[in-house]
Design a protein around this motif. Sequence first.
Motif, PDB file in Angstrom:
ATOM      1  N   ASN A 160      14.557   7.991  -9.409  1.00  0.00           N
ATOM      2  CA  ASN A 160      13.718   7.648  -8.254  1.00  0.00           C
ATOM      3  C   ASN A 160      12.485   6.865  -8.688  1.00  0.00           C
ATOM      4  OD1 ASN A 160      15.450   8.917  -6.470  1.00  0.00           O
ATOM      5  ND2 ASN A 160      14.351  10.866  -6.538  1.00  0.00           N
ATOM      6  N   PHE A 161      11.956   7.203  -9.872  1.00  0.00           N
ATOM      7  CA  PHE A 161      10.784   6.493 -10.361  1.00  0.00           C
ATOM      8  C   PHE A 161      11.102   5.022 -10.561  1.00  0.00           C
ATOM      9  CE2 PHE A 161       8.837   4.816 -14.296  1.00  0.00           C
ATOM     10  CZ  PHE A 161       7.557   4.606 -13.819  1.00  0.00           C
ATOM     11  N   TYR A 162      12.243   4.710 -11.181  1.00  0.00           N
ATOM     12  CA  TYR A 162      12.581   3.311 -11.412  1.00  0.00           C
ATOM     13  C   TYR A 162      12.908   2.601 -10.097  1.00  0.00           C
ATOM     14  CZ  TYR A 162      12.406   3.962 -16.415  1.00  0.00           C
ATOM     15  OH  TYR A 162      11.964   4.206 -17.687  1.00  0.00           O
ATOM     16  N   THR A 163      13.459   3.334  -9.152  1.00  0.00           N
ATOM     17  CA  THR A 163      13.665   2.758  -7.817  1.00  0.00           C
ATOM     18  C   THR A 163      12.331   2.464  -7.147  1.00  0.00           C
ATOM     19  OG1 THR A 163      15.764   3.940  -7.559  1.00  0.00           O
ATOM     20  CG2 THR A 163      14.692   3.147  -5.558  1.00  0.00           C
ATOM     21  N   ASP A 164      11.381   3.396  -7.292  1.00  0.00           N
ATOM     22  CA  ASP A 164      10.070   3.228  -6.667  1.00  0.00           C
ATOM     23  C   ASP A 164       9.269   2.105  -7.316  1.00  0.00           C
ATOM     24  OD1 ASP A 164      10.683   5.328  -5.009  1.00  0.00           O
ATOM     25  OD2 ASP A 164       9.612   6.833  -6.179  1.00  0.00           O
ATOM     26  N   ILE A 165       9.366   1.982  -8.641  1.00  0.00           N
ATOM     27  CA  ILE A 165       8.592   0.927  -9.291  1.00  0.00           C
ATOM     28  C   ILE A 165       9.185  -0.442  -8.982  1.00  0.00           C
ATOM     29  CG2 ILE A 165       9.783   0.858 -11.518  1.00  0.00           C
ATOM     30  CD1 ILE A 165       7.046   0.631 -12.846  1.00  0.00           C
ATOM     31  N   LEU A 166      10.516  -0.509  -8.817  1.00  0.00           N
ATOM     32  CA  LEU A 166      11.125  -1.768  -8.397  1.00  0.00           C
ATOM     33  C   LEU A 166      10.700  -2.110  -6.970  1.00  0.00           C
ATOM     34  CD1 LEU A 166      12.985  -4.143  -8.926  1.00  0.00           C
ATOM     35  CD2 LEU A 166      14.911  -2.739  -8.146  1.00  0.00           C
ATOM     36  N   ALA A 167      10.633  -1.096  -6.107  1.00  0.00           N
ATOM     37  CA  ALA A 167      10.163  -1.331  -4.739  1.00  0.00           C
ATOM     38  C   ALA A 167       8.719  -1.822  -4.744  1.00  0.00           C
ATOM     39  CB  ALA A 167      10.291  -0.050  -3.916  1.00  0.00           C
ATOM     40  N   TYR A 168       7.903  -1.265  -5.639  1.00  0.00           N
ATOM     41  CA  TYR A 168       6.503  -1.685  -5.734  1.00  0.00           C
ATOM     42  C   TYR A 168       6.399  -3.124  -6.233  1.00  0.00           C
ATOM     43  CZ  TYR A 168       1.692  -1.919  -7.458  1.00  0.00           C
ATOM     44  OH  TYR A 168       0.410  -2.302  -7.712  1.00  0.00           O
ATOM     45  N   GLN A 169       7.166  -3.442  -7.276  1.00  0.00           N
ATOM     46  CA  GLN A 169       7.135  -4.802  -7.793  1.00  0.00           C
ATOM     47  C   GLN A 169       7.663  -5.803  -6.759  1.00  0.00           C
ATOM     48  OE1 GLN A 169       5.771  -5.911 -10.538  1.00  0.00           O
ATOM     49  NE2 GLN A 169       5.147  -3.868 -11.189  1.00  0.00           N
ATOM     50  N   THR A 170       8.683  -5.391  -6.009  1.00  0.00           N
ATOM     51  CA  THR A 170       9.209  -6.251  -4.946  1.00  0.00           C
ATOM     52  C   THR A 170       8.154  -6.460  -3.860  1.00  0.00           C
ATOM     53  OG1 THR A 170      11.459  -5.455  -5.376  1.00  0.00           O
ATOM     54  CG2 THR A 170      11.060  -6.525  -3.262  1.00  0.00           C
ATOM     55  N   ALA A 171       7.441  -5.386  -3.527  1.00  0.00           N
ATOM     56  CA  ALA A 171       6.386  -5.493  -2.515  1.00  0.00           C
ATOM     57  C   ALA A 171       5.254  -6.392  -2.999  1.00  0.00           C
ATOM     58  CB  ALA A 171       5.849  -4.101  -2.171  1.00  0.00           C
ATOM     59  N   VAL A 206       0.835  -1.205   0.000  1.00  0.00           N
ATOM     60  CA  VAL A 206       0.000   0.000   0.000  1.00  0.00           C
ATOM     61  C   VAL A 206       0.868   1.253   0.000  1.00  0.00           C
ATOM     62  CG1 VAL A 206      -1.664   1.319   1.351  1.00  0.00           C
ATOM     63  CG2 VAL A 206      -1.958  -1.148   1.076  1.00  0.00           C
ATOM     64  N   SER A 207       1.935   1.240   0.798  1.00  0.00           N
ATOM     65  CA  SER A 207       2.819   2.405   0.871  1.00  0.00           C
ATOM     66  C   SER A 207       3.524   2.652  -0.457  1.00  0.00           C
ATOM     67  CB  SER A 207       3.853   2.198   1.987  1.00  0.00           C
ATOM     68  OG  SER A 207       4.770   3.264   2.027  1.00  0.00           O
ATOM     69  N   THR A 208       4.074   1.598  -1.067  1.00  0.00           N
ATOM     70  CA  THR A 208       4.766   1.782  -2.343  1.00  0.00           C
ATOM     71  C   THR A 208       3.781   2.159  -3.456  1.00  0.00           C
ATOM     72  OG1 THR A 208       4.626  -0.622  -2.728  1.00  0.00           O
ATOM     73  CG2 THR A 208       6.669   0.231  -1.768  1.00  0.00           C
ATOM     74  N   GLN A 209       2.534   1.723  -3.330  1.00  0.00           N
ATOM     75  CA  GLN A 209       1.510   2.153  -4.283  1.00  0.00           C
ATOM     76  C   GLN A 209       1.340   3.665  -4.241  1.00  0.00           C
ATOM     77  OE1 GLN A 209      -2.106   0.021  -3.425  1.00  0.00           O
ATOM     78  NE2 GLN A 209      -1.750  -1.465  -5.070  1.00  0.00           N
ATOM     79  N   ARG A 210       1.258   4.203  -3.037  1.00  0.00           N
ATOM     80  CA  ARG A 210       1.058   5.651  -2.911  1.00  0.00           C
ATOM     81  C   ARG A 210       2.224   6.419  -3.519  1.00  0.00           C
ATOM     82  NH1 ARG A 210       0.001   4.446   2.762  1.00  0.00           N
ATOM     83  NH2 ARG A 210      -2.216   4.066   3.099  1.00  0.00           N
ATOM     84  N   VAL A 211       3.452   5.957  -3.215  1.00  0.00           N
ATOM     85  CA  VAL A 211       4.634   6.627  -3.750  1.00  0.00           C
ATOM     86  C   VAL A 211       4.655   6.557  -5.274  1.00  0.00           C
ATOM     87  CG1 VAL A 211       7.160   6.575  -3.843  1.00  0.00           C
ATOM     88  CG2 VAL A 211       5.989   6.238  -1.659  1.00  0.00           C
ATOM     89  N   LEU A 212       4.379   5.391  -5.826  1.00  0.00           N
ATOM     90  CA  LEU A 212       4.425   5.208  -7.271  1.00  0.00           C
ATOM     91  C   LEU A 212       3.319   5.979  -7.962  1.00  0.00           C
ATOM     92  CD1 LEU A 212       5.891   3.825  -9.567  1.00  0.00           C
ATOM     93  CD2 LEU A 212       4.444   1.816  -9.230  1.00  0.00           C
TER      94      LEU A 212
END
Length: 447
Positions: free
Chosen positions: A412-423, A361-367
């Motif tokens: 940062n976007f690619y870092t965030d989307i990787l974090a989202y996919q990892t989550a 949920v958190s990484t969704q908001r960031v992305l």
Amino acid sequence: MSRVLVLSLCITIESLGCLSVSLPVFAHTARVSNLTLEKAINQAEVNNPQLLAAQRSISVAQAGVAIAGVIPNPRLAIDIPFGQAETKRTIGIEQPIELGGKRGARLALANSQVQQAQLQLDSLRWQIRIQVRQAYAELALAQGAQQNTEQSLAINKQLVDIAKMRFQANDVARADVVQAEFAFAQAQQKLEPAINRVRQASIRLNTLLGQPTDTATNLVDGEAFRFSGKDSQSGLAILAKLPDLRVLKKLAKASRLDLALAQQQIQVNNKQIQVADSVRIPDITLAASYVWDPGLSTDGAPPPTTTTAVILGVRVDLPLFNSGGSGVRQARANLSVAEAQNAALESQVDSEVATAYENTVSTQRVLERDRTVLLPQALEVLNLSRKSYEYGQTGLSDALLTQQSVQAVFDNFYTDILAYQTALGALEQAVNLPLSMIHNTDVPKTP
């Protein structure tokens, strides 16, 4: 001298967001694999070396069932004496008889171990699935990051061209050209690490899929991991609404393979208690023998009289010093440990699902903020900055600073989307269900 300089190169929001990554990753190979995420997972289930090796454990467990059902062989004994002190010749046969349900208990235990081996194989298959999903996402994002680096390099090249044109028009000092070329050289330095990241991600994915490491991979749905100005873009990066957390916990308890393994271990321990109990009952051995005695003959003595006999016997071990109770106590202690581990695992599953849910949920908001706010604004600022320098309204330092800021937003976007996919992968693993099933679960929401 007019400050208006017309450039042949022009960057728009759509072209910056949707440039394709060049393939193949390895230029020297002719092998190209077209993959969707689903196809990659299916291919790994067929060709992954770890899975192929683990599948043989099922044959080992099945062989254990055959061994557990073996009936003891009879024993043949023949005694032929030599010398005059003994003349009896004996031939006999013995057959052990297992009592107390030993064979049935062994078979039940062996069948439980087959089920346990199958669950372990399914657990490994699920782990490979998660690894493939992560590797697929990493390759898609690495390709997107390489695309972003190439686009940044193109922007720096435009600034070099603008600086040269303005210098030729005596509109800026040569220092602008030197500074722009230095920024371009710095941008070039980032390209090789980006390319290498794609190579490494491709090697890891190819290894999981059981195919040559130099196979170039075309990710059919890879665009879903990248940014586009199109509102209609769909795919793996779309932020799907998740079911209620309590429902996810229930799904996890019903589908987690490690919980199934823990419960299967309890069954195995129960079967081991039955085996230990059956061992306490002594087995018997039925024996039958035929004795032939020609008698003892000496010089001058009359011929001996031949005698024969049939002997039937029963043999049994007396449990005087070892009653087998220690084996039963050990099996019951193992059962107690398995039950405690199962209870601890149930608590751990709840914790893992809750942690993965909140992280998703958190990484969704960031992305979502990246996609809807920061990236569109960054592209607009970038175009305005380039045009401002082109028309002489700002200096090169301001344009370069803006370029660095926009590059940081994309990084940062690619870092965030990787974090989202990892989550998402962690949530899929915590619930032990594919994301498609999780997202399509029709559940009542918490009031």
